[in-house]
Design a protein around this motif. Sequence first.
Motif, PDB file in Angstrom:
ATOM      1  N   ASP A   1       0.861  -1.185   0.000  1.00  0.00           N
ATOM      2  CA  ASP A   1       0.000   0.000   0.000  1.00  0.00           C
ATOM      3  C   ASP A   1       0.897   1.234   0.000  1.00  0.00           C
ATOM      4  O   ASP A   1       1.623   1.475   0.975  1.00  0.00           O
ATOM      5  CB  ASP A   1      -0.900  -0.026   1.233  1.00  0.00           C
ATOM      6  CG  ASP A   1      -1.884   1.132   1.277  1.00  0.00           C
ATOM      7  OD1 ASP A   1      -1.856   2.005   0.380  1.00  0.00           O
ATOM      8  OD2 ASP A   1      -2.685   1.166   2.227  1.00  0.00           O
ATOM      9  N   ARG A   2       0.849   2.017  -1.065  1.00  0.00           N
ATOM     10  CA  ARG A   2       1.747   3.166  -1.196  1.00  0.00           C
ATOM     11  C   ARG A   2       1.447   4.254  -0.172  1.00  0.00           C
ATOM     12  O   ARG A   2       2.347   4.908   0.325  1.00  0.00           O
ATOM     13  CB  ARG A   2       1.670   3.724  -2.612  1.00  0.00           C
ATOM     14  CG  ARG A   2       2.173   2.711  -3.633  1.00  0.00           C
ATOM     15  CD  ARG A   2       1.808   3.109  -5.016  1.00  0.00           C
ATOM     16  NE  ARG A   2       2.882   3.903  -5.588  1.00  0.00           N
ATOM     17  CZ  ARG A   2       2.838   4.429  -6.786  1.00  0.00           C
ATOM     18  NH1 ARG A   2       1.763   4.255  -7.534  1.00  0.00           N
ATOM     19  NH2 ARG A   2       3.847   5.127  -7.241  1.00  0.00           N
ATOM     20  N   ARG A   3       0.158   4.454   0.134  1.00  0.00           N
ATOM     21  CA  ARG A   3      -0.192   5.470   1.138  1.00  0.00           C
ATOM     22  C   ARG A   3       0.318   5.080   2.512  1.00  0.00           C
ATOM     23  O   ARG A   3       0.868   5.909   3.232  1.00  0.00           O
ATOM     24  CB  ARG A   3      -1.702   5.662   1.187  1.00  0.00           C
ATOM     25  CG  ARG A   3      -2.203   6.774   0.318  1.00  0.00           C
ATOM     26  CD  ARG A   3      -3.632   7.024   0.592  1.00  0.00           C
ATOM     27  NE  ARG A   3      -4.327   5.721   0.554  1.00  0.00           N
ATOM     28  CZ  ARG A   3      -5.610   5.563   0.419  1.00  0.00           C
ATOM     29  NH1 ARG A   3      -6.379   6.595   0.344  1.00  0.00           N
ATOM     30  NH2 ARG A   3      -6.146   4.370   0.382  1.00  0.00           N
ATOM     31  N   ALA A   4       0.136   3.828   2.882  1.00  0.00           N
ATOM     32  CA  ALA A   4       0.622   3.357   4.184  1.00  0.00           C
ATOM     33  C   ALA A   4       2.148   3.468   4.247  1.00  0.00           C
ATOM     34  O   ALA A   4       2.710   3.826   5.289  1.00  0.00           O
ATOM     35  CB  ALA A   4       0.184   1.923   4.439  1.00  0.00           C
ATOM     36  N   ALA A   5       2.812   3.180   3.144  1.00  0.00           N
ATOM     37  CA  ALA A   5       4.269   3.279   3.106  1.00  0.00           C
ATOM     38  C   ALA A   5       4.728   4.725   3.262  1.00  0.00           C
ATOM     39  O   ALA A   5       5.702   5.008   3.971  1.00  0.00           O
ATOM     40  CB  ALA A   5       4.808   2.694   1.807  1.00  0.00           C
ATOM     41  N   ALA A   6       4.037   5.647   2.626  1.00  0.00           N
ATOM     42  CA  ALA A   6       4.390   7.068   2.754  1.00  0.00           C
ATOM     43  C   ALA A   6       4.179   7.551   4.188  1.00  0.00           C
ATOM     44  O   ALA A   6       5.017   8.275   4.743  1.00  0.00           O
ATOM     45  CB  ALA A   6       3.575   7.910   1.780  1.00  0.00           C
ATOM     46  N   ILE A   7       3.089   7.152   4.803  1.00  0.00           N
ATOM     47  CA  ILE A   7       2.822   7.544   6.192  1.00  0.00           C
ATOM     48  C   ILE A   7       3.872   6.945   7.122  1.00  0.00           C
ATOM     49  O   ILE A   7       4.383   7.620   8.018  1.00  0.00           O
ATOM     50  CB  ILE A   7       1.396   7.129   6.596  1.00  0.00           C
ATOM     51  CG1 ILE A   7       0.382   7.969   5.833  1.00  0.00           C
ATOM     52  CG2 ILE A   7       1.180   7.265   8.101  1.00  0.00           C
ATOM     53  CD1 ILE A   7      -1.044   7.476   5.948  1.00  0.00           C
TER      54      ILE A   7
END
Length: 150
Positions: free
Chosen positions: A11-17
């Motif tokens: 999950d790219r959003r979870a990785a960014a967070i």
Amino acid sequence: MYVVAAQLTADRRAAAIAALFYAASPALLDTLVNYYVPAKALSNILMLLAIYGGCLMFPSSHGAETPRSGLGAVVIFLASLTGLLSDETAVFIYICVPLLFIDRVLRRSIPLGAKAAFAGSLVASLLTYGLLAVVAIPALNRALGQVPIN
């Protein structure tokens, strides 16, 4: 951190967070405060590298990547051994990495060879470290005529 979190979650959003939280965490800020002790920062990087090795062995079930057990085992072995040779806080690699991947190790769909390579890489790095500390370094000290290290 972004790459490791993306490998774990797909999950790219979870990785960014996760990467943002990591950037603001005491773990990363400690590298700025303790710039005179570079092994602490190196242990931090080696922990992430060992987690990445686990991600290579056990890719996220949401992703389409194929497991690369051999490469992952080598990455875990080298990261954990280098960590132990550089700083004592690398012992947390041996605690955290198995805990992060315990669900995948216990999953029946994961091949037994991958599980054995995962555990074997951690055990082999501990044994290699033990051999270096107990046999190789004292022998090298004697050969060079140095004072033995207790």
